[in-house]
Design a protein around this motif. Structure first.
Motif, PDB file in Angstrom:
ATOM      1  N   UNK A 265       0.831  -1.213   0.000  1.00 49.27           N
ATOM      2  CA  UNK A 265       0.000   0.000   0.000  1.00 49.27           C
ATOM      3  C   UNK A 265       0.865   1.263   0.000  1.00 49.27           C
ATOM      4  N   UNK A 266       1.998   1.222   0.699  1.00 49.10           N
ATOM      5  CA  UNK A 266       2.932   2.364   0.656  1.00 49.10           C
ATOM      6  C   UNK A 266       3.384   2.625  -0.774  1.00 49.10           C
TER       7      UNK A 266
ATOM      8  N   UNK B 282      -0.394   4.361   3.830  1.00 44.50           N
ATOM      9  CA  UNK B 282      -0.699   5.561   3.037  1.00 44.50           C
ATOM     10  C   UNK B 282       0.148   6.738   3.526  1.00 44.50           C
ATOM     11  N   UNK B 283       0.273   6.864   4.861  1.00 39.38           N
ATOM     12  CA  UNK B 283       1.103   7.928   5.436  1.00 39.38           C
ATOM     13  C   UNK B 283       2.558   7.774   5.015  1.00 39.38           C
ATOM     14  N   UNK B 284       3.070   6.550   5.131  1.00 41.83           N
ATOM     15  CA  UNK B 284       4.461   6.286   4.745  1.00 41.83           C
ATOM     16  C   UNK B 284       4.664   6.573   3.266  1.00 41.83           C
ATOM     17  N   UNK B 285       3.745   6.060   2.443  1.00 41.02           N
ATOM     18  CA  UNK B 285       3.866   6.264   1.010  1.00 41.02           C
ATOM     19  C   UNK B 285       3.809   7.730   0.623  1.00 41.02           C
ATOM     20  N   UNK B 286       2.815   8.459   1.173  1.00 46.46           N
ATOM     21  CA  UNK B 286       2.671   9.878   0.852  1.00 46.46           C
ATOM     22  C   UNK B 286       3.874  10.683   1.350  1.00 46.46           C
ATOM     23  N   UNK B 287       4.393  10.305   2.533  1.00 44.57           N
ATOM     24  CA  UNK B 287       5.555  11.012   3.087  1.00 44.57           C
ATOM     25  C   UNK B 287       6.798  10.766   2.240  1.00 44.57           C
ATOM     26  N   UNK B 288       7.042   9.499   1.890  1.00 42.41           N
ATOM     27  CA  UNK B 288       8.203   9.174   1.055  1.00 42.41           C
ATOM     28  C   UNK B 288       8.082   9.795  -0.328  1.00 42.41           C
ATOM     29  N   UNK B 289       6.855   9.770  -0.868  1.00 39.86           N
ATOM     30  CA  UNK B 289       6.643  10.407  -2.166  1.00 39.86           C
ATOM     31  C   UNK B 289       6.899  11.902  -2.090  1.00 39.86           C
TER      32      UNK B 289
END
Length: 392
Positions: free
Chosen positions: A216-217, A340-347
């Motif tokens: 999901x990330x 989602x938080x991890x993915x959005x933050x890394x993105x």
């Protein structure tokens, strides 16, 4: 499936449509919000990632708190709070107030998700549960098809405030539908706190949660900034972006249906095929990003693959602990939103440090790690199955 059972599943999908439109409808209007409040794109991205972070932290606790409440009453209450929060968002005069209004319903989001998914899985024979859960997840898919691009279109025609007003209307209709047509769902036997948390001792559950988190990330590291990508790299305007989001979602309807069908046959194979195909889609995103027509083709392929990711992750996690369906669904919801938080933050970090065009590689790296975890979990499963056979 019986007609009454189908009606229940579609009503649950209607509620999911409402809360998913609220959570992800902001994706398409991040550029307008960033411009209005004169903040950076990655800071505006907190409207998505902070929402998800609250769910990740409080999900299981809120689900345990509501575990003894009639399921219909709990879901109606959740949709009422979502409706109010969207009205507050539309009226926000500064970014901190908007962020607060966005975070407010996030505390209750996992309550609806866990009830809806466990109710869907428990309403049919075990063999049909992936299909039933797939119907409820269809509400999420339709939110991607209609909710997210429509929010973007409304913001482009009017303003971003109108987009939140639309979300309030959507949740209001979902609330009305559940009030009028969903039968009461009393809790017959309330499981104790100790009985429910026992599943946390299962190593296989933690492996599947890690796999789901990485998948999901990877999905949201790029998808969370799709509007920004299409605007900055492909050069699309607001209306063109809303059309692209609509195409993405329409393609996802077929992908979600196919994922449910494949999961009923072979869960591990479906998972690795998803990981490989989504990696390929992100590679195509990077290659074709600057070209209008090729990007339309990429959006179709990407949307078809992407949308099944949540369903695949959910079935992997819930299959690891079927004895406590609502609690494990709340854990999955927390895991998914943490992802989602991890993915959005890394993105966002990739965009801030390297540029929007490189965000696709963030997803590819995360998918590579997911493939490693999948390989480990599959090997352990085969090893355990072989040991059990030898003992017999």
């Amino acid at each position: 499936m019986q007609s009454r059972m189908k009606r229940t599943l579609y009503l649950l999908a209607l509620g999911v449509f409402g809360i998913a439109t609220t959570e992800f409808g902001v994706i398409g209007i991040l550029p307008q919000i960033a411009s209005h409040f004169q903040i950076t794109a990655d800071k505006a991205g907190w409207l998505l990632s902070a929402f998800a972070l609250v769910i990740a932290v409080f999900g299981p606790f809120m689900t345990l708190l509501f575990s003894g409440v009639d399921r219909k009453k709990a879901m109606v209450f959740v949709l009422m709070i979502f409706t109010i929060s969207n009205i507050l968002s539309a009226l926000a005069t500064n970014f901190p107030l908007l962020l607060f209004a966005r975070i407010l319903p996030a505390f209750l989001h996992p309550v609806f998700w866990s009830i809806a998914l466990s109710a869907a899985a428990g309403a049919v024979p075990a063999a049909d549960s992936p299909k039933a859960v797939g119907i409820v997840f269809g509400g999420f898919t339709i939110a991607s098809v209609l909710g997210v691009p429509l929010s973007t279109f409304i913001a482009d025609v009017f303003n971003w405030q109108a987009s939140f007003a639309l979300c309030a209307i959507v949740n209001g209709f979902s609330l009305l539908g559940l009030c009028l047509w969903l039968s009461p769902m009393p809790v017959s036997v309330k499981a104790t706190f100790g009985d429910q948390v026992k599943i946390l001792k299962k190593p296989v559950l933690w492996i599947q949660l890690l796999l789901a988190c990485l998948m999901v990330s990877a999905m949201y590291a790029s998808y969370g900034y799709l509007a920004v990508y299409l605007n900055s790299i492909t050069g699309m305007n607001g209306r063109e972006i809303s059309v692209m989001l609509l195409i993405f979602g329409i393609a996802g309807v077929g992908g979600n249906w196919l994922a449910g069908k494949m999961l009923s046959r072979n869960i591990p194979l479906t998972t690795i095929v998803f990981i490989l195909l989504l990696s390929l889609a992100h590679l195509l995103l990077y290659i074709a990003g600057g070209f209008f027509i090729p990007m339309v083709m990429v959006i179709i392929v990407w949307g078809f693959i992407h949308t099944g990711g949540f369903l695949i992750s959910n079935i992997n996690v819930t299959s690891a602990a079927p004895e406590s369906p609502e609690f494990v669904n709340s854990i999955f919801t927390s895991c998914g939103n943490l992802a989602v938080t991890i993915g959005a933050t890394l993105g966002g970090m990739t965009i801030a440090r390297a540029g929007v065009q490189y965000v696709a590689y963030t997803s590819i790296i995360l998918l590579g790690l997911a493939g490693v975890v999948w390989g480990f979990s599959t090997f352990k499963y085969i090893e355990k199955k072989g040991t059990a056979t030898e003992k017999k």
